[in-house]
Design a protein around this motif. Structure first.
Motif, mmCIF file in Angstrom:
data_model
loop_
_atom_site.group_PDB
_atom_site.id
_atom_site.type_symbol
_atom_site.label_atom_id
_atom_site.label_comp_id
_atom_site.label_asym_id
_atom_site.label_seq_id
_atom_site.Cartn_x
_atom_site.Cartn_y
_atom_site.Cartn_z
ATOM 1 N N ALA A 230 49.877 46.712 41.506
ATOM 2 C CA ALA A 230 50.406 46.531 40.153
ATOM 3 C C ALA A 230 49.638 47.376 39.147
ATOM 4 N N LEU A 231 48.312 47.439 39.303
ATOM 5 C CA LEU A 231 47.512 48.257 38.392
ATOM 6 C C LEU A 231 47.925 49.713 38.474
ATOM 7 N N ALA A 232 48.112 50.224 39.687
ATOM 8 C CA ALA A 232 48.513 51.620 39.843
ATOM 9 C C ALA A 232 49.847 51.887 39.157
ATOM 10 N N ALA A 233 50.805 50.971 39.317
ATOM 11 C CA ALA A 233 52.119 51.168 38.712
ATOM 12 C C ALA A 233 52.035 51.151 37.186
ATOM 13 N N VAL A 234 51.336 50.147 36.627
ATOM 14 C CA VAL A 234 51.250 50.032 35.169
ATOM 15 C C VAL A 234 50.462 51.199 34.581
ATOM 16 N N ALA A 235 49.354 51.585 35.221
ATOM 17 C CA ALA A 235 48.548 52.686 34.693
ATOM 18 C C ALA A 235 49.324 53.996 34.698
ATOM 19 N N LEU A 236 50.086 54.256 35.763
ATOM 20 C CA LEU A 236 50.878 55.484 35.816
ATOM 21 C C LEU A 236 51.989 55.470 34.762
ATOM 22 N N ILE A 237 52.627 54.320 34.574
ATOM 23 C CA ILE A 237 53.668 54.227 33.541
ATOM 24 C C ILE A 237 53.064 54.482 32.162
ATOM 25 N N LEU A 238 51.884 53.899 31.909
ATOM 26 C CA LEU A 238 51.231 54.101 30.610
ATOM 27 C C LEU A 238 50.835 55.560 30.420
ATOM 28 N N THR B 172 47.157 60.911 27.241
ATOM 29 C CA THR B 172 47.610 60.641 28.606
ATOM 30 C C THR B 172 46.576 59.867 29.405
ATOM 31 N N THR B 173 45.325 60.250 29.270
ATOM 32 C CA THR B 173 44.288 59.694 30.151
ATOM 33 C C THR B 173 43.566 58.480 29.582
ATOM 34 N N VAL B 174 43.177 58.517 28.317
ATOM 35 C CA VAL B 174 42.299 57.474 27.780
ATOM 36 C C VAL B 174 42.945 56.093 27.800
ATOM 37 N N PRO B 175 44.189 55.910 27.293
ATOM 38 C CA PRO B 175 44.780 54.561 27.380
ATOM 39 C C PRO B 175 44.880 54.043 28.817
ATOM 40 N N ALA B 176 45.220 54.917 29.764
ATOM 41 C CA ALA B 176 45.310 54.478 31.165
ATOM 42 C C ALA B 176 43.938 54.087 31.701
ATOM 43 N N PHE B 177 42.895 54.849 31.346
ATOM 44 C CA PHE B 177 41.544 54.518 31.803
ATOM 45 C C PHE B 177 41.063 53.197 31.205
ATOM 46 N N LEU B 178 41.352 52.975 29.922
ATOM 47 C CA LEU B 178 40.960 51.715 29.294
ATOM 48 C C LEU B 178 41.670 50.534 29.951
ATOM 49 N N LEU B 179 42.944 50.730 30.282
ATOM 50 C CA LEU B 179 43.676 49.672 30.990
ATOM 51 C C LEU B 179 43.033 49.384 32.338
ATOM 52 N N MET B 180 42.649 50.414 33.058
ATOM 53 C CA MET B 180 42.024 50.220 34.373
ATOM 54 C C MET B 180 40.711 49.465 34.253
ATOM 55 N N ILE B 181 39.917 49.780 33.230
ATOM 56 C CA ILE B 181 38.643 49.079 33.044
ATOM 57 C C ILE B 181 38.884 47.605 32.734
ATOM 58 N N ALA B 182 39.788 47.333 31.782
ATOM 59 C CA ALA B 182 40.071 45.947 31.424
ATOM 60 C C ALA B 182 40.658 45.174 32.604
ATOM 61 N N TRP B 183 41.556 45.827 33.331
ATOM 62 C CA TRP B 183 42.189 45.174 34.492
ATOM 63 C C TRP B 183 41.139 44.844 35.556
ATOM 64 N N THR B 184 40.246 45.788 35.812
ATOM 65 C CA THR B 184 39.225 45.579 36.832
ATOM 66 C C THR B 184 38.292 44.429 36.462
ATOM 67 N N LEU B 185 37.989 44.284 35.176
ATOM 68 C CA LEU B 185 37.119 43.196 34.748
ATOM 69 C C LEU B 185 37.815 41.844 34.803
ATOM 70 N N ALA B 186 39.117 41.822 34.473
ATOM 71 C CA ALA B 186 39.834 40.551 34.411
ATOM 72 C C ALA B 186 40.374 40.106 35.760
ATOM 73 N N GLN B 187 40.613 41.044 36.654
ATOM 74 C CA GLN B 187 41.260 40.707 37.924
ATOM 75 C C GLN B 187 40.500 39.663 38.742
ATOM 76 N N GLY C 123 44.973 43.118 46.874
ATOM 77 C CA GLY C 123 45.813 44.253 47.210
ATOM 78 C C GLY C 123 47.049 44.331 46.333
ATOM 79 N N THR C 124 47.665 43.172 46.071
ATOM 80 C CA THR C 124 48.841 43.145 45.198
ATOM 81 C C THR C 124 48.473 43.567 43.776
ATOM 82 N N ALA C 125 47.327 43.064 43.299
ATOM 83 C CA ALA C 125 46.890 43.412 41.942
ATOM 84 C C ALA C 125 46.594 44.901 41.836
ATOM 85 N N LEU C 126 46.028 45.507 42.894
ATOM 86 C CA LEU C 126 45.732 46.936 42.852
ATOM 87 C C LEU C 126 47.020 47.756 42.791
#
Length: 485
Positions: free
Chosen positions: A162-170, A51-66, A157-160
């Motif tokens: 979107a990140l929240a929505a995708v991370a919660l879905i994941l 539940t947590t690790v894939p979402a956290f990895l997505l957040m890290i990658a998203w934060t670096l690429a954004q 703000g828009t990217a944040l």
């Protein structure tokens, strides 16, 4: 939704999944946990991790690429006429990021997005509003730069969102999928241990990737600096005279000389005192003496550097001036290389003493017994057997002390002053690389100017100097290990 709140929500889902997974595993065998392949906790661990690790990895990658993606979209908004002479579009983007962060600070003060919209792209009072929010902008805020900052903030703000929505879905997808797999025969322990093993491997790479990231950031900004300032003048000039607005002379050698001079004096103080105290504690002191002397020495490492700086400024500096500098005609200032070096040497004594003491105690007792059995005295055993065997560790302790001395800032500011000069007189005021890095990056400065970017070139130089010390120490350690192994 902020990143912190998103993290808490995902962690909450993970904890809820842990409870549900554990209960589902027990329920699948009608409460008889002996029929489970693994302990009930492992089933909960599996759900929590998925539940947590894939979402956290997505957040890290998203934060670096954004930032890269957003900057690529708004870079063309900056008008060519608004790029200062000698600068570049990439450097102006640094100001865009600062202004965007400042706009967030303005909103956080309660002025609201409506006020920002009223400011408009002319930005007549934007500098005043940013200053009130604690964000200093060095030069005039150009219209296209302000427009780019507003767009940068909106896209962030828009990217944040979107990140929240995708991370919660994941996270929810991982929660549902992992719960659906729980059965009595499911090998939860094997899956959990394999997952944790790969997670630990990834964590072990963080140090390496962090080092690579630090070096890359230094190299990238240093390359920008050398586009604006000649590298030959930086490396071969003996004058340090930064002037914001142009006409600077940014020669590095006065700073390197001050750094090496202060560090050398500190090591002359720390190495003999620290090594001799370590030998006494390890070889001659009684257990009772050692029990209070060793903690007393290690207290020095816990004193804040600002306290050492005050000690240098108020006590050591005037003392050296009145007793040595003025009577010998070598100077009349209490700020000097000798002041900073002596106080810094006192500060790094515990690094040499404690590490050397541990290394000497790690030398096998059989070496001492063999030496004493052959008729050697205690002092001869220490000199000819114990110290050579402990030399690699002692070199490491000295290297740690040298690195600590090279990176010190506060003691140098208060004890040695801020004058960049080449001089052999230890009673003159000088400065170091670290002090100038701080001074060039603080205050109301323009980030895109060479006078500010020079801090990254200084940082890369300091990194190279420390790396050279590590290589030298490694060479010495390997050479003497060959003789005593």
């Amino acid at each position: 939704m902020s990143i912190g709140l998103l993290l808490l929500i995902i962690l909450g889902l993970g904890l809820a999944g842990w409870l549900v997974g554990r209960q589902r595993a027990v329920a699948s065998v009608a409460g008889d946990i002996r029929k489970l392949h693994s302990l009930p906790g492992y089933y909960g661990h599996t759900v929590f991790l998925m539940t947590t690790v894939p979402a956290f990895l997505l957040m890290i990658a998203w934060t670096l690429a954004q930032p890269v993606v957003i900057e690529s979209r708004i870079a063309d908004m900056i008008a060519t006429s608004d790029i200062p002479e000698g600068s570049s579009r990439g450097l102006v983007m640094a100001d865009v990021r600062r202004i965007a962060d400042g706009l967030d600070a303005v909103v956080a003060r309660g002025e609201g997005d409506a006020t920002l919209a009223a400011v408009g792209v002319e930005g007549a009072d934007i500098r005043a509003r940013l200053a009130e929010a604690g964000v200093a902008v060095g030069g005039e805020v150009k219209p296209s730069v302000l427009a780019a900052a507003l767009e940068y903030r909106a896209l962030s703000g828009t990217a944040l969102t979107a990140l929240a929505a995708v991370a919660l879905i994941l996270a929810l997808a991982g929660l549902g999928w992992s719960i659906s797999r729980i059965q009595g025969e499911y090998r939860a322990r094997n899956a959990t241990e394999a997952f944790v093993m790969w997670l630990l491997i990834g964590c072990s790479l963080i140090a390496v990737l962090t080092t690579v990231g630090i070096i890359a950031s230094l190299v990238f900004e240093t390359a920008h600096f050398f586009r604006l300032y000649p590298a030959a003048d930086f490396f071969f000039s003996a004058t340090w005279n930064p002037k914001f607005g142009g006409g600077s002379s940014l020669g590095i050698w006065p700073l390197v000389w001050g750094t090496l001079y202060v560090s050398a004096i500190s090591l002359v103080v720390a190495v003999p005192v620290g090594l001799m105290s370590a030998i006494y504690l390890a070889e001659y002191a009684s257990k009772r003496t050692r029990s209070w002397v060793k903690p007393a020495i290690e207290i020095l490492a816990g004193i804040p550097t600002i306290v050492y700086g005050l000690f240098a400024l108020i006590t050591v500096g005037p003392l050296l001036r009145d007793w040595f500098a003025q009577p010998l005609g070598l100077g009349s200032s209490s700020s000097s290389v000798m002041t900073a070096g002596l106080v810094m040497g006192i500060m790094v004594i515990p690094f040499v003493s404690s590490l050397s003491d541990d290394i000497i105690n790690a030398v096998p007792q059989s070496l001492r017994d063999g030496s004493l059995g052959l008729g050697a005295t205690s002092s001869e055993t220490v000199r000819q057997v114990v110290l050579p065997a402990a030399l690699p560790g002692i070199v490491g302790a000295v290297l740690l002390a040298a690195s600590r001395a090279i990176g010190e800032t506060m003691i140098v500011v208060m004890g040695a002053g801020a004058a960049a000069k080449l001089s052999l007189n230890p009673f003159e005021a000088m400065t170091t690389v670290t002090v100038k890095i701080v001074s060039q990056l603080t205050g109301d400065t323009e980030f895109a100017s060479p006078e500010t970017l020079v801090a990254f070139a200084l940082g890369l130089t300091l990194f190279t100097l420390t790396l050279g010390l590590n290589i030298l120490a490694l060479y010495i350690v390997r050479k003497y290990r060959e003789q005593y192994e």
